[in-house]
Design an enzyme around this catalytic site. Structure first.
Site, short mmCIF file in Angstrom:
data_model
loop_
_atom_site.label_atom_id
_atom_site.label_comp_id
_atom_site.label_asym_id
_atom_site.label_seq_id
_atom_site.Cartn_x
_atom_site.Cartn_y
_atom_site.Cartn_z
N GLU A 96 -7.34 8.51 6.52
CA GLU A 96 -7.55 9.16 7.82
C GLU A 96 -8.07 10.60 7.71
O GLU A 96 -7.38 11.55 8.08
CB GLU A 96 -6.26 9.12 8.65
CG GLU A 96 -5.74 7.71 8.88
CD GLU A 96 -4.45 7.67 9.70
OE1 GLU A 96 -3.83 8.72 9.89
OE2 GLU A 96 -4.08 6.57 10.15
N GLU B 55 -3.33 -0.22 8.32
CA GLU B 55 -2.10 0.16 9.03
C GLU B 55 -2.16 -0.42 10.43
O GLU B 55 -3.18 -0.32 11.11
CB GLU B 55 -1.96 1.69 9.18
CG GLU B 55 -1.62 2.44 7.93
CD GLU B 55 -1.48 3.94 8.17
OE1 GLU B 55 -1.18 4.36 9.31
OE2 GLU B 55 -1.69 4.69 7.20
N ARG C 60 0.86 -1.19 0.00
CA ARG C 60 0.00 0.00 0.00
C ARG C 60 0.89 1.24 0.00
O ARG C 60 1.67 1.43 0.93
CB ARG C 60 -0.92 -0.03 1.23
CG ARG C 60 -1.76 1.21 1.37
CD ARG C 60 -2.80 1.14 2.50
NE ARG C 60 -3.40 2.45 2.61
CZ ARG C 60 -3.34 3.24 3.68
NH1 ARG C 60 -2.75 2.83 4.79
NH2 ARG C 60 -3.89 4.42 3.65
N HIS D 294 -2.96 10.83 0.82
CA HIS D 294 -2.37 10.62 2.14
C HIS D 294 -1.78 11.97 2.59
O HIS D 294 -0.57 12.10 2.79
CB HIS D 294 -1.33 9.51 2.11
CG HIS D 294 -1.03 8.91 3.46
ND1 HIS D 294 -1.17 7.57 3.74
CD2 HIS D 294 -0.59 9.47 4.61
CE1 HIS D 294 -0.82 7.34 5.00
NE2 HIS D 294 -0.44 8.48 5.55
N ASN E 261 -7.16 1.73 10.15
CA ASN E 261 -5.83 1.94 10.72
C ASN E 261 -5.98 1.89 12.23
O ASN E 261 -6.74 2.67 12.80
CB ASN E 261 -5.26 3.29 10.31
CG ASN E 261 -4.93 3.35 8.83
OD1 ASN E 261 -5.02 2.35 8.13
ND2 ASN E 261 -4.55 4.52 8.36
N TYR F 4 -4.02 1.66 16.01
CA TYR F 4 -2.79 1.77 16.81
C TYR F 4 -3.03 1.58 18.30
O TYR F 4 -2.21 1.00 19.00
CB TYR F 4 -2.11 3.13 16.56
CG TYR F 4 -1.52 3.21 15.17
CD1 TYR F 4 -0.25 2.72 14.90
CD2 TYR F 4 -2.27 3.72 14.12
CE1 TYR F 4 0.27 2.75 13.62
CE2 TYR F 4 -1.75 3.76 12.82
CZ TYR F 4 -0.48 3.28 12.58
OH TYR F 4 0.03 3.30 11.31
O1 IFM Z 1 2.70 7.73 10.05
C1 IFM Z 1 1.33 7.74 10.22
C2 IFM Z 1 0.61 7.52 8.90
O2 IFM Z 1 0.98 8.46 7.96
C3 IFM Z 1 -0.88 7.62 9.10
N1 IFM Z 1 -1.31 6.74 10.17
C4 IFM Z 1 -0.61 6.80 11.41
C5 IFM Z 1 0.88 6.66 11.18
C6 IFM Z 1 1.64 6.73 12.52
O3 IFM Z 1 1.40 7.93 13.17
#
Ligand code: IFM
Length: 465
Positions: A164, A360, A75, A119, A300, A302
């Site tokens: 995002e 992600e 990606r 992006h 995405n 985290y």
């Molecule tokens: O680096 C970023 C990415 O560009 C978008 N999602 C979160 C990642 C980590 O902060």
């Protein structure tokens, strides 16, 4: 042994601005991020992305890295100002050619290209003409999306419109932490609406020129929990979830904007109160366009958020995030793999996208090469392994999760954090541009090759062996 489906799309992800460098080459135009990084004090280490990972000049080497890792898909994002230096109008042929060659090389290496159209690197010229808070930018994006996919759509089978939109609107226009660095909630909300609208209209435009491609959008989603059962903490959780997750998910899946969050924004003065329309930027027909049917949702993930009520006035929604454990990455984000299962389950049950990808997932840790040149990044190995396990559990529950993209292939330019945070599976020596596989890359290579995880201890031990 926990096996993944045979056709599971194991992938790695990057974005143009974070890795390419070459910002002034071959006719590329300026982006909002070039302008932002040049402003003193915006980037924590004072750096910029003029070289980054020099990927623009090292494509072959980076495809070798992907091939070594064994990923089935990659990606990457297209830099809009490389293709259209002014955002619209004259096409910069070398820019489009660059991505055309990248797609061909990936396919020749047996790696499926997954394109992200936006992006974050909006052409500066479009921003000067109004940017995302202006309705005109919607048409510019739709035209750009069609242009790119008219060229690449015979070979690219998976494409997402935006990455995002919460970050672009909230961090860029609400909190001023990202480009273009504004602090205006009314403009942030207008930006979010135009991002969503341009997504919906671009879906149709892409399908018209690339009927074989799967089309979707990528959201960063954060499952929220109240810090206590108190009514105040539960309301803080509602408000956070509403602004972060539902503000995007609800309109994308045909429910319109959430009424409780509209009320929050009206009470805070972000939206007009009184008898008039609550959302001055929304025209008739917009919500139907935003809810265009898509082939997938990219998630995405985290971390999670544990919410406590506070009356700190500068914090939107009057809510504060509490980090619930000390197990955090270098970003200060709590390691919370259960949150991945929770958000995938919720999206599946409540919104039912046709297919989901983890577009992600990864972690920033600073582990550097030791004297022998080895990067022992056990925290990243644990982070990734436990998230693979959560993804596997989601599939076992019936969530239509079709792939998992590692963030990120390389250490890279982490936006306002500059080069101080390293998310890569590969260590990048920014002085020499050497790429060095970290232990986590070795672990992922083995897991992807086996298409299965065994146990954390065993998969870690295999890397040691
Ligand atoms: O680096 C970023 C990415 O560009 C978008 N999602 C979160 C990642 C980590 O902060």
């Amino acid at each position: 042994m926990k096996r993944f489906p045979d056709d599971f799309a194991w992938g790695a992800a990057t974005s143009a601005f974070q890795i390419e460098g070459a910002i002034g080459e071959d006719g590329r135009g300026e982006s909002v991020w070039d302008r932002f990084t040049a402003e003193p004090g915006r980037i924590s280490d004072g750096s910029d992305a003029s070289v980054a990972c020099d990927h623009y000049h090292r494509v072959e080497e980076d495809i070798d890295v992907l091939r070594w890792l064994g990923v089935r898909s990659y990606r990457f994002s297209i830099a809009w100002p490389r293709v259209l230096p002014e955002g619209r109008g004259a096409v910069n042929a070398p820019g489009l050619d660059f991505y055309d060659r990248l797609v061909d090389r990936l396919l020749a290496a047996g790696i499926e290209p997954f394109v992200t159209l936006n992006h974050w690197d909006l052409p500066q010229a479009l921003h000067a003409a109004g940017g995302w808070p202006a309705r005109d930018t919607v048409g510019a994006f739709v035209d750009y999306a069609a242009l790119v996919m008219r060229r690449l759509g015979d070979r690219v089978r998976r494409v997402c419109t935006h990455n995002e939109p919460w970050c672009i609107s909230t961090l860029g226009f609400g909190r001023g932490e990202h480009a273009p660095g504004e602090r205006s909630w009314p403009r942030a909300l207008a930006a979010a609406h135009h991002l969503l609208l341009s997504h919906g209209l671009a879906v149709d435009a892409i399908r018209a020129v690339a009927p074989a491609a799967e089309v979707g959008i990528v959201l960063n989603l954060v499952p929220a929990e109240p810090a206590s059962p108190s009514a105040a903490d539960r309301d803080a959780c509602r408000a956070f979830d509403g602004g972060f997750n539902r503000w995007f998910l609800d309109p994308l899946y045909g429910r319109g904007y959430p009424a409780d969050v509209i009320a929050d924004h009206r009470a805070a003065g972000h939206l007009p109160a009184g008898e008039g329309p609550a959302l001055p930027f929304a025209h008739d027909g917009d919500l139907a366009a935003i809810a265009a049917s898509t082939d997938f949702l990219g998630v995405n993930y985290y971390s999670r958020a544990v919410m406590r009520s506070t009356t700190v006035p500068e914090n939107e929604n009057h809510a504060a995030t509490v980090v619930a454990s000390d197990d955090r990455t270098d970003m200060g984000w709590e390691v919370a793999p259960d949150g991945l299962l929770a958000i995938l389950r919720r999206v599946h049950v409540e919104y039912a996208p046709a297919r989901l990808y983890v577009t992600e997932n990864g972690a920033a840790y600073g582990n550097a090469p030791d004297a022998s040149g080895r990067v022992r990044d056990v925290p990243r190995q644990k982070y990734l392994w436990t998230h693979f396990d959560a993804a596997h559990a989601a599939i076992a529950e019936g969530v239509p999760l079709a792939g998992f993209y590692l963030w990120s292939l390389l250490d890279n330019f982490e936006w306002a954090e500059g080069y101080t945070k390293r998310f890569g599976l590969f260590w990048v020596d920014y002085a020499t541009q050497a790429r060095l596989a970290k232990d986590s890359a070795h672990m992922c290579r083995r897991i992807i090759g086996a298409n299965a995880i065994t146990s954390l201890e065993r998969d870690l031990a295999e890397v040691e062996a």
